[in-house]
Design a protein around this motif. Structure first.
Motif, short mmCIF file in Angstrom:
data_model
loop_
_atom_site.label_atom_id
_atom_site.label_comp_id
_atom_site.label_asym_id
_atom_site.label_seq_id
_atom_site.Cartn_x
_atom_site.Cartn_y
_atom_site.Cartn_z
N VAL A 4 0.86 81.61 13.81
CA VAL A 4 1.69 81.34 12.63
C VAL A 4 3.19 81.04 12.96
CG1 VAL A 4 2.36 82.14 10.57
CG2 VAL A 4 0.19 82.90 11.43
N CYS A 23 6.60 78.96 6.66
CA CYS A 23 5.57 79.25 7.83
C CYS A 23 4.38 78.02 7.91
CB CYS A 23 4.94 80.69 7.53
SG CYS A 23 6.15 81.80 7.96
N TYR A 25 0.31 77.39 9.56
CA TYR A 25 -0.78 77.83 10.24
C TYR A 25 -1.69 76.75 10.64
CZ TYR A 25 -3.03 77.48 5.67
OH TYR A 25 -3.77 77.37 4.51
N PHE A 30 -8.24 81.45 7.68
CA PHE A 30 -7.03 82.29 7.17
C PHE A 30 -7.23 82.10 5.67
CE2 PHE A 30 -5.77 83.91 10.77
CZ PHE A 30 -4.84 83.15 11.65
N PHE A 33 -2.35 85.72 2.97
CA PHE A 33 -0.91 85.50 3.48
C PHE A 33 0.02 86.44 2.95
CE2 PHE A 33 -2.54 81.67 5.44
CZ PHE A 33 -3.51 81.25 4.68
N TRP A 35 3.88 88.53 3.09
CA TRP A 35 5.09 88.62 3.60
C TRP A 35 5.61 90.10 3.89
CZ3 TRP A 35 8.07 84.54 5.35
CH2 TRP A 35 7.62 83.25 4.97
N PHE A 66 2.21 78.12 -1.74
CA PHE A 66 1.24 77.89 -0.76
C PHE A 66 0.93 76.43 -1.00
CE2 PHE A 66 -1.83 79.43 2.12
CZ PHE A 66 -2.88 78.65 1.87
N CYS A 90 6.35 86.35 7.86
CA CYS A 90 5.05 85.81 7.38
C CYS A 90 3.96 86.46 8.15
CB CYS A 90 5.07 84.57 7.22
SG CYS A 90 5.18 83.39 8.68
N ALA A 92 -0.86 86.15 8.46
CA ALA A 92 -2.10 85.42 7.87
C ALA A 92 -3.19 86.26 8.56
CB ALA A 92 -2.20 84.12 8.28
#
Lengths: 113, 113
Positions: A4, A23, A25, A30, A33, A35, A66, A90, A92
């Motif tokens: 990530v 962030c 990925y 995933f 998510f 934080w 997102f 962050c 995942a």
């Protein structure tokens, strides 16, 4: 594929401004998510989390945005306060089965008075 | 309130010593984790455990081992400490499988000289 990527590494924002941390990925499996927020001398603590079935989640001054197609998510801190000065991570994971979190490298946020 | 405690906040050891880091959680959580935190690298998973006496390697297990004899206690062992193991070590626990919040201890800053 397990990485990530988080940016920026550090951020200085004036009081009342908007702090934005990004962030990205690679692993499309995933689906969770979170934080985490870490103050000096403390362990990280969950701040807010999102699942990919929504594009935005808001809790108070903190919002996660997102973008599933871009495989990106971001944290926005509105009306940033000096008390928000901390390191933000962050992360995942895949929510089914054992939850192994993959963390970003962290962003050190300083909110100047 | 979930509490995760770590035996030491600061530890200084010599190269080649065997080092034990202890972690205790008081909420009957199934899962426990050991991470190391280094500047610019974020949190990296060393080992995790999903049940008593069960353990799984994380992303950076080399040079470490773990022990979980009781549900509430998870120990990280450095068999022969080396200078590249100087780091902040964080223990965490979570309720069970699935996207549950991970609760972190305050960390142990280990210096190996």
């Amino acid at each position: 594929q397990q990485q990530v990527k988080q940016s920026p590494q550090s951020l200085i924002v004036q009081k009342g401004g908007i702090s934005i941390i990004n962030c990205a990925y690679e692993n499309t499996a995933f689906d969770y998510f979170p934080w985490y927020q870490q103050f000096p001398g403390k362990g990280p603590a969950l701040l807010i989390a999102i699942r990919p079935d929504v594009s935005e989640k808001k809790e108070g001054r903190f919002t996660i945005s997102f973008n599933k197609s871009a495989k990106q998510f971001s944290l926005h801190i509105m009306d940033s306060q000096p008390g928000d000065s901390a390191t933000y991570f962050c992360a995942a994971s895949i929510s089914v089965g054992f939850q192994k979190l993959v963390f970003g490298t962290g962003t050190r946020l300083l909110v100047s008075p | 309130d979930v509490k995760v405690t770590q035996s030491s906040r600061y530890l200084v050891k010599r190269t080649g010593e065997k080092v034990f880091l202890e972690c205790v959680q008081d909420m009957d959580h199934e899962n426990m984790f050991w991470y190391r935190q280094d500047p610019g690298l974020g949190l990296r998973l060393i080992y995790f455990s999903y049940d008593v006496k069960m353990k799984e390697k994380g992303d950076i297990p080399e040079g470490y081992s773990v022990s979980r004899e009781k549900k509430e206690r998870f120990s990280l062992i450095l068999e022969s400490a080396s200078t590249n193991q100087t780091s902040m070590y964080l223990c965490a626990s979570s309720l069970g499988t699935g996207p549950y919040e991970q609760y972190f201890g305050p960390g142990t800053r280990l210096t190996v000289t």
